[in-house]
Design a protein around this motif. Sequence first.
Motif, PDB file in Angstrom:
ATOM      1  N   VAL A 138      -5.638   4.295  -2.504  1.00 42.94           N
ATOM      2  CA  VAL A 138      -4.553   4.641  -3.425  1.00 42.94           C
ATOM      3  C   VAL A 138      -4.946   4.296  -4.857  1.00 42.94           C
ATOM      4  N   TRP A 188       0.047  13.205  -7.824  1.00 42.49           N
ATOM      5  CA  TRP A 188      -0.902  14.247  -7.451  1.00 42.49           C
ATOM      6  C   TRP A 188      -0.242  15.496  -6.883  1.00 42.49           C
ATOM      7  N   ALA A 233       0.839  -1.208   0.000  1.00 42.89           N
ATOM      8  CA  ALA A 233       0.000   0.000   0.000  1.00 42.89           C
ATOM      9  C   ALA A 233       0.865   1.246   0.000  1.00 42.89           C
ATOM     10  N   TYR A 274       3.810   6.494  -5.096  1.00 43.59           N
ATOM     11  CA  TYR A 274       3.702   6.868  -6.510  1.00 43.59           C
ATOM     12  C   TYR A 274       2.509   7.803  -6.720  1.00 43.59           C
ATOM     13  N   ALA A 275       1.367   7.455  -6.137  1.00 44.34           N
ATOM     14  CA  ALA A 275       0.183   8.308  -6.283  1.00 44.34           C
ATOM     15  C   ALA A 275       0.452   9.700  -5.729  1.00 44.34           C
ATOM     16  N   LEU A 276       1.167   9.787  -4.629  1.00 43.75           N
ATOM     17  CA  LEU A 276       1.501  11.088  -4.054  1.00 43.75           C
ATOM     18  C   LEU A 276       2.370  11.894  -5.007  1.00 43.75           C
ATOM     19  N   ALA A 286      -2.530  -1.323  -9.786  1.00 45.09           N
ATOM     20  CA  ALA A 286      -2.941  -0.899  -8.448  1.00 45.09           C
ATOM     21  C   ALA A 286      -3.749  -1.942  -7.680  1.00 45.09           C
ATOM     22  N   TRP A 295       2.668   1.855  -3.686  1.00 41.79           N
ATOM     23  CA  TRP A 295       1.751   2.464  -4.659  1.00 41.79           C
ATOM     24  C   TRP A 295       1.281   3.838  -4.169  1.00 41.79           C
ATOM     25  N   GLY A 296       1.152   3.992  -2.869  1.00 45.85           N
ATOM     26  CA  GLY A 296       0.754   5.290  -2.325  1.00 45.85           C
ATOM     27  C   GLY A 296       1.789   6.357  -2.574  1.00 45.85           C
ATOM     28  N   ALA A 353      -4.877   0.513   0.453  1.00 46.65           N
ATOM     29  CA  ALA A 353      -4.488   0.262  -0.931  1.00 46.65           C
ATOM     30  C   ALA A 353      -5.633   0.582  -1.890  1.00 46.65           C
ATOM     31  N   GLY A 405      -7.262   6.798  -6.308  1.00 47.53           N
ATOM     32  CA  GLY A 405      -6.589   8.025  -6.707  1.00 47.53           C
ATOM     33  C   GLY A 405      -5.878   7.902  -8.037  1.00 47.53           C
ATOM     34  N   LEU A 406      -5.210   6.784  -8.264  1.00 47.28           N
ATOM     35  CA  LEU A 406      -4.517   6.573  -9.529  1.00 47.28           C
ATOM     36  C   LEU A 406      -5.497   6.429 -10.692  1.00 47.28           C
TER      37      LEU A 406
END
Length: 372
Positions: free
Chosen positions: A113, A64, A53, A59-61, A91, A56-57, A110, A116-117
């Motif tokens: 996240v 964004w 989690a 990367y999403a951060l 994801a 991938w989190g 997860a 969000g992606l």
Amino acid sequence: MSETSGGSGPPGGEGRRSRPVIRDEAARAMPGGLTSGNARGGRWRGWVAWGGAAAWGAYALMRWTDGDRVPGFGIFAAPVLAVTPYVAATAPIPIVAALVLRRPRAAVAAGLVAAGLLAAVVPRAVPGGEPAAHGPELRVLTANLMFGQGSPARIVDLVKRTDADVLSLQELTPEAVTRYENAGLAKLLPYKVTDTRWGAAGSGLYSKYPLRALPPLPKTQMAMPSAEFTLPGGRRVQITAVHPVPPINAESLGDWKRDLGELPSGNTFSSASAGTGSASAASLNGVTRVLAGDFNATLDHATLRRLIGRGYADAADRAGEGLVPTWGLGQPRPPLTIDHVLLDRRCAVRAVKIYDLPGSDHRALFARLQLP
């Protein structure tokens, strides 16, 4: 007569069964009867579930928070952000892993996240609303020729097939101009503004209608010629052949940002202007702006989104074709969508098509637009 004893227990204990002796004192000491090995396994499962989690989190951060524009971090973020659609497609992996490992809280994290992606990527595959545009149609074709090696016959065929009004070519070499024009390009699109160079640096514009060359953009590393033409009925269009350097190291990252920042804004509704500051004058004079070419950027790059925010829309994104790759097919790397037609956001997109181009590592992109 002899008697058989039923046991040697304490007095009054006849008929009772003797209690089993717990031989593993460590197991009795662990909460819930877990052994120390089970405890270690539980911690391991937690680390794996939450680690997925978190990965991938992170990367999403980065996506964004506009990672490619963060000082000192953009050199890492710019190449990595290009593969965001692929990261979004994977994801579900940490969600499934957390569920298998029985870590529901990690699965929920997860899931957030992943949402969000997907929110960043999925809209590109869904056609968006179009403005009420009732002006003339404009047909734009763009292609990166890979050092001038793209098939001349294919370029001519695509111009015929799409009935293109204007063609933007990148990586246009002096020798390639001769080959394309001898193949019939000059008969279909007789007017041109070109800045040919050896290697990947040259670009050019071909048109059905007479072109007036506009002043070159300042300080760009690659040729990005601009021109103006007039459609039947008197509508004026300004178009730029876009091709900044790819952001693959610290120096080229700065050039890439600057080159995209030098491009003109789309219309008077933009919050910022280009380096020349001519966006308002163009809109007030009834000029429609279009940018077409190889931007070496995807919609996951904040640098490109910032340009789009200056009065443009992405034609493929509007048409629901924004995830169709335009570069890198058949190569040992993820194909990316880095070729774009950006239009004044007041225009409507009537069609977008992507065509293979033999001899090049890019595909050709066509957009049929309707002006406001």
